[in-house]
Design a protein around this motif. Structure first.
Motif, mmCIF file in Angstrom:
data_model
loop_
_atom_site.group_PDB
_atom_site.id
_atom_site.type_symbol
_atom_site.label_atom_id
_atom_site.label_comp_id
_atom_site.label_asym_id
_atom_site.label_seq_id
_atom_site.Cartn_x
_atom_site.Cartn_y
_atom_site.Cartn_z
ATOM 1 N N ALA A 83 0.849 -1.184 0.000
ATOM 2 C CA ALA A 83 0.000 0.000 0.000
ATOM 3 C C ALA A 83 0.882 1.230 0.000
ATOM 4 N N ARG A 84 2.195 0.987 0.071
ATOM 5 C CA ARG A 84 3.100 2.128 -0.006
ATOM 6 C C ARG A 84 3.268 2.462 -1.470
ATOM 7 N N GLY A 85 3.229 3.736 -1.775
ATOM 8 C CA GLY A 85 3.177 4.096 -3.186
ATOM 9 C C GLY A 85 4.523 4.159 -3.869
ATOM 10 N N GLY A 86 5.570 4.505 -3.093
ATOM 11 C CA GLY A 86 6.845 4.910 -3.681
ATOM 12 C C GLY A 86 7.334 4.043 -4.821
ATOM 13 N N VAL A 87 7.811 4.726 -5.857
ATOM 14 C CA VAL A 87 8.364 4.019 -7.003
ATOM 15 C C VAL A 87 9.559 3.190 -6.571
ATOM 16 N N ASP A 89 9.998 1.739 -3.838
ATOM 17 C CA ASP A 89 9.579 0.559 -3.098
ATOM 18 C C ASP A 89 9.440 -0.649 -4.010
ATOM 19 N N ARG A 90 8.914 -0.387 -5.211
ATOM 20 C CA ARG A 90 8.709 -1.487 -6.151
ATOM 21 C C ARG A 90 10.046 -2.138 -6.474
#
Lengths: 227, 462
Positions: A83-87, A89-90
């Motif tokens: 649910a974390r949006g950061g690019v 993070d992916r």
């Protein structure tokens, strides 16, 4: 195949229950774990087809669990939910050894498509670098060398090649490719696949001239392992 | 404006200090020399005067003669070059005067016994000489005066200054050269610090690791690192807040979606509730897009952009394909003019979103039947991705603000439910990738919006 059933590791009780229900409705047996420790215990007790792993757990992060798994040599495919949006993070999730990544909120259809694709693909290869004919594919660094030359591939081109390279000479169905690489089996995606295959062929061309990616008419594509 | 360099300022300051010090030393040594020389000369003149008195006294003891005769006798006997011996009467006029040179033109010589004085140096600057005279009492009516060339009054003494005057500029030049070499080496650390600072990026825990040896520079470095640490902490807490907010917003959205889809699956194909549920799912999609857009615009989701090769031509083709899927088989034409591959670097999902927003915007703004054309062309070191339509275009007064947040055209405001964030999101994504966006009238009669992105360097793609 090694394991059976799916494991859902998610701390939010409502989400976990709903996820499990959705997956069971597709006919899979589903085990649930509410946190890092519980997840590790479940993974030690049994083998699974796919682990569906939430990023944020109360007693650790999904990426840490993923790394722990890979360090122990457990190659069960992992689908990371976040649910974390950061690019970034992916990328971090994939670096940690996750096989795929799904951002919340997601459509049920995409969750099912990606889960099916991971099951068909099976456990990730043991070697971080696969040698298929003149091709050296580094799954961790996401780089490809043809003979002694770097081949620059976009993310999608790499995903496609990596999928084909996991089972050289065995044809992969068109629909499997679409679900694994695009997450959807739409006319638009099907058209993109054709363009992508054509470009990948050209990028993998060698002097010998024979096609590395073979078309299996009416079914899909295969990566040739011969010289 | 060209600023003075620190090195230059230090060298100029140093030269000034050297000059001042040298001048001071020259003056001080001249004064000291003068004082010593004068004292010596006066002492020797007084000794001479005493000797003269003694000589006169002994002459008179041996032979009876007048004071004037004795003085003339003895003065003649003692005669020294460049000295004049005189016996003064009470009125100060010499009764006897022996020695000296004809060009001596003394004026204002001392007459008071017990004093020494320099006579006005008439003609001094023309090579004349100043004279020094000391007077000693002989008896109640007479005094003895000894006159000599003033040790300091000779213009030749000025020659003493010459080597010092020569030494001064030599010292300054040498000091400046040596200072330049040494200081430049010392100041190099500043350059190193500046370079280290400019190489800093926002990645985890940035700090200068120059470890300057000098106290002042070490202080600057420490202060800079403290500042970085504070900024880092502020950034981290902001990022944590955004991530928490994003998590808090997305979890209920996920649940809402999952429940709706479950419910929908249980409805029969023909059920009216099912089509209502489809509408609600559409609303959830819109809400999700809004949340994503807001987080993107808050740059919460734009942390570090991965640098992966992305094919700009595929971005155009995929965006067109997605729009065609949305429009359905009966939809208006979407044309793509693009070569096979032009690579840029960045994050594909984000860039796809940026392009998708342009296409969606064109479709929405130009009307459902408008033709849309996507083209991708190389433009020097950049690639230009253009979305053109044959719709009504954008009113001139609105054009400068279309990439602002929550700006919607009048038509859009009336017809659709877009929040007016699409183009702002596009701009945020593109500028995070080092690119530009813009819009202008298109040759199709409507508007064209463009994205320009730096091409992946030839080095990396070879």
């Amino acid at each position: 195949m090694d394991g059976h059933g799916l494991l859902v590791i998610e701390d939010h009780a409502e989400s976990r229950r709903l996820l499990a229900r959705v997956l069971r409705a597709e006919g899979w047996s589903v085990e649930e774990a509410a946190g890092f420790a519980e997840g590790v215990a479940a993974l030690e007790a049994a083998r699974f087809l796919v682990v569906i792993l939430d990023w944020m757990l109360p007693d650790g992060t999904g990426t840490d669990l993923c790394r722990l798994l890979r360090r122990r040599g457990d190659l069960t495919p992992v689908l990371m939910l976040t649910a974390r949006g950061g690019v970034g993070d992916r990328v971090e999730g994939l670096d940690a050894g996750a096989d795929d990544y799904l951002a919340k909120p997601f459509a049920v259809a995409e969750l099912l498509a990606r889960t099916r694709a991971l099951i068909r693909r099976g456990p990730r290869p043991e070697q971080p670098v696969a040698q298929v004919g003149p091709l050296a594919i580094d799954f961790a660094a996401r780089t490809v060398r043809l003979h002694d030359r770097d081949v620059v591939l976009t993310a999608r081109e790499f995903d496609l090649l990596a999928l084909l390279a996991r089972s050289p000479d065995r044809p992969i169905a068109r629909s499997t490719i679409l679900e694994a690489v695009w997450g959807e089996d739409s006319p638009g995606a099907a058209q993109s696949l054709q363009v992508l295959i054509a470009r990948l062929r050209r990028k993998l061309e060698t002097k010998e001239g024979s096609e590395r990616i073979e078309t299996r008419r009416g079914f899909g594509y295969a990566l040739r392992s011969g010289p | 404006m060209k600023r003075p360099t620190l090195l230059r300022q230090i060298l100029v300051t140093q030269a000034a200090i050297v000059a001042a010090c040298c001048t001071l030393m020259v003056v001080a040594s001249l004064v000291a020399t003068a004082v010593v020389m004068r004292a010596q000369q006066d002492r020797s003149l007084r000794h001479l005067a005493a000797a003269l008195r003694e000589g006169i006294a002994s002459e008179r003891r041996e032979r009876t003669m007048s004071l004037e005769e004795a003085a003339a006798e003895f003065f003649d006997e003692l005669a020294l070059p460049d000295h004049r011996f005189e016996l003064l009467r009470r009125d100060g006029q010499p009764a006897v005067a022996i020695g000296g040179r004809s060009d001596w033109d003394p004026v204002d010589l001392p007459t008071e016994p017990g004093t020494c004085r320099t006579a006005s140096a008439a003609g001094f600057w023309r090579g004349g000489r100043a004279l020094r005279a000391c007077v000693a009492r002989e008896d109640a009516d007479h005094a003895v005066r000894v006159i000599a060339v003033d040790a300091l009054g000779d213009s030749r003494t000025l020659a003493l200054i010459v080597p010092l005057l020569v030494a001064l500029p030599v010292a300054m030049v040498f000091g400046a050269l040596a200072g330049r070499v040494l200081m430049r080496k010392r100041l190099q650390v500043l350059g190193v610090m500046a370079e280290a600072a400019s190489r800093l990026d926002a990645r985890s825990d940035p700090r200068l690791d120059v470890h300057a040896e000098q106290q002042e520079l070490a202080d600057v470095e420490a202060a800079f690192n403290r500042l970085l640490a504070r900024l880092g902490a502020a950034l981290a807490s902001e990022r944590r807040f955004s991530q928490d907010a994003s998590h808090e917003l997305r979890t209920p959205l996920t649940l809402l979606r999952l429940r709706l889809e479950q419910l929908r699956a249980r409805m029969s194909e023909s059920s009216a509730v099912r089509s209502d549920l489809d509408d609600i799912l559409g609303d959830v999609d819109a809400l999700q897009q809004l949340v994503d857009s807001l987080l993107l615009l808050g740059r919460a989701d734009l942390g570090e952009i991965p640098r992966e090769p992305v094919n700009a031509c595929d971005l155009a083709r995929d965006a067109a394909a997605r729009q065609r899927d949305l429009d359905g088989p009966a939809g208006p034409a979407i044309e793509v003019i693009a070569p096979d591959e032009i690579l840029v670097e960045g994050d594909e999902p984000l860039l796809a979103r940026a392009v998708g927003n342009l296409v969606e915007n064109a479709r929405r703004h130009a009307g459902p039947q408008a033709r849309v054309r996507l083209s991708v062309v190389e433009d020097g070191a950049r690639v230009r991705l253009v979305v053109a339509d044959d719709g009504p275009g954008i009113p001139d007064d609105l054009r400068p603000s279309v990439f602002e947040r929550f700006v919607r055209g009048p038509r859009q405001r009336a017809l659709t439910r877009g929040a007016g964030l699409g183009l702002a999101v596009t701009r945020a994504i593109v500028s995070a990738h080092g690119g530009d966006v813009g819009t202008r009238p298109s040759d199709m009669g409507g508007e064209e919006a463009w994205i320009a992105l730096p091409r992946m360097s030839a080095m990396a793609s070879s």
